[in-house]
Design an enzyme around this catalytic site. Sequence first.
Site, mmCIF file in Angstrom:
data_model
loop_
_atom_site.group_PDB
_atom_site.id
_atom_site.type_symbol
_atom_site.label_atom_id
_atom_site.label_comp_id
_atom_site.label_asym_id
_atom_site.label_seq_id
_atom_site.Cartn_x
_atom_site.Cartn_y
_atom_site.Cartn_z
ATOM 1 N N GLY A 95 31.986 -55.750 -38.854
ATOM 2 C CA GLY A 95 31.333 -54.696 -39.625
ATOM 3 C C GLY A 95 31.815 -53.320 -39.189
ATOM 4 N N ARG A 123 27.594 -58.732 -46.072
ATOM 5 C CA ARG A 123 26.912 -57.573 -45.466
ATOM 6 C C ARG A 123 27.030 -56.326 -46.355
ATOM 7 N NH1 ARG A 123 28.378 -57.450 -39.248
ATOM 8 N NH2 ARG A 123 26.657 -55.956 -39.271
ATOM 9 N N SER A 167 22.395 -45.737 -38.074
ATOM 10 C CA SER A 167 23.583 -46.583 -37.949
ATOM 11 C C SER A 167 24.762 -45.777 -37.416
ATOM 12 C CB SER A 167 23.948 -47.193 -39.308
ATOM 13 O OG SER A 167 25.254 -47.742 -39.232
ATOM 14 N N GLN A 169 27.667 -46.933 -37.119
ATOM 15 C CA GLN A 169 28.847 -47.246 -37.927
ATOM 16 C C GLN A 169 28.941 -46.299 -39.113
ATOM 17 O OE1 GLN A 169 28.425 -51.395 -38.920
ATOM 18 N NE2 GLN A 169 28.936 -52.068 -36.862
ATOM 19 N N ASP A 315 21.664 -54.712 -30.502
ATOM 20 C CA ASP A 315 22.564 -55.842 -30.222
ATOM 21 C C ASP A 315 22.030 -56.748 -29.109
ATOM 22 O OD1 ASP A 315 24.319 -55.023 -32.168
ATOM 23 O OD2 ASP A 315 25.609 -53.916 -30.800
ATOM 24 N N LYS A 342 22.762 -58.458 -39.839
ATOM 25 C CA LYS A 342 23.867 -58.502 -38.869
ATOM 26 C C LYS A 342 24.746 -59.718 -39.192
ATOM 27 C CE LYS A 342 22.894 -54.819 -36.483
ATOM 28 N NZ LYS A 342 23.844 -53.684 -36.494
ATOM 29 N N ARG A 346 19.481 -62.359 -37.762
ATOM 30 C CA ARG A 346 19.205 -62.662 -36.348
ATOM 31 C C ARG A 346 17.719 -62.869 -36.050
ATOM 32 N NH1 ARG A 346 23.837 -58.821 -33.516
ATOM 33 N NH2 ARG A 346 25.518 -60.347 -33.800
#
Length: 428
Positions: A95, A123, A167, A169, A315, A342, A346
């Site tokens: 990702g 995703r 985020s 990212q 994470d 994710k 999860r």
Amino acid sequence: MQTTKRISPAKVIAGSLSLPGDKSISHRYALIGAIAEGDTSIANYSTGADCHSTLGCVRALGIEVEGAGTEFVIHGKGLDGLRPPAGDLDAGNSGSTIRMLSGILAGQPFASRIFGDESLSRRPMQRVMKPLAQMGARIEARDGQFPPLRIAGSRLHAIDYTLPVPSAQVKTCVLLAGLYADGSTSVTEPIRSRDHTEIALREFGADIAVERQKITIAGRPRLAGRKLVVPSDLSSAAFFLVAGLLVPGSHLSIHGVGLNPTRSALLDFLAGMGARIRVPNLESQNGELIGDLEVEYSELRGGTIDGGLTAALIDEIPVLAVLGAATEKGLTVRDAGELRIKETDRIRTVVDNLRLMGVQAEELPDGMVIPGRQQFHAARLDSSGDHRIAMAFAVAALRADGESTIEGADAASVSFPEFWDTLARCTG
Ligand code: S3P
């Protein structure tokens, strides 16, 4: 190829470990190195498949990358040095690769397509498509939101963007696009996320300012290639910290771990539950904090992860959920809807595997409740192809009452190919 690992209960976890380079920092050094001028040499680059997907994309964009193992030299050609790829760019399971590289691709004078594996193809990508569209990029996605992405590069203009989700990212994607924009681009985050991009961009010479939760980057800087060393990955260290805390009599030290304050909430959270973790030394390298960690088996109280803490531990939640079952009062996780999108859902994969071990766990829409003082029973567990699930349940199996198996154990190599050997080395 699916592999199965057998894990026996551990008598003790002990030794002195060095772990591979941080995944988040490795991606950033490779991407920024590619658009900097001159050579960037990177030591202790992550051995994970995800970071190799980033290197593959950088090469496919015409940048020469020399080296092997953990040492690479990226022969950067500056902001305008990328070349149109001959084929589609492959982000694999990563990702970070697809979302962060999209910011760079959006500012190129050529079109590109980037795709990923089955998990990545499920995703959501609107979170990067929306700000990039505001900057003037033209991006198409499957069903309007999933990879592959087709990015028709264009001239970008600066925006002032508030992230709807915390985020790193997405923040990185906008900041990297901001390098190509006319004027100054700002990103405001609701909760402070990992700031490796801001630190790295400053190291490469970008003009970047951080004022509380607002980051501003000036467009069209001159980035200069550098010599960089990647700290070891705290998110990989988390599996061994938890293993040491779970197995009575354990004592473990881990060297040279990245302890950036936007990542190290893990240590504060564990210490707050009563964990005996020491950081005997701390230094700064390329703007990142690095230290050694020493952990001893500890009886823990349990706790709650919610709000901003959830984002800071995102994470580590799978392995913390495992630990929660062995604490006195258990663990509650809230505000963790992000976990559902994710590499796997999860919340579901953690709860399912805990139940397979005879551990009670309640699934909530945005989290889970795991009562404390529970026993782990040997079981046949399944990673569902998710690296952090494979490793979290290998750790759980160390405390079980017999031999467990982990199906899909090979998934660990997405972030930590050496995991199984390292685990075997420190398990007595
Ligand atoms: C990462 C950010 C996090 C994290 C991922 C790596 C990064 O994702 O889960 O493993 O390197 O920026 P989000 O930014 O989507 O929360």
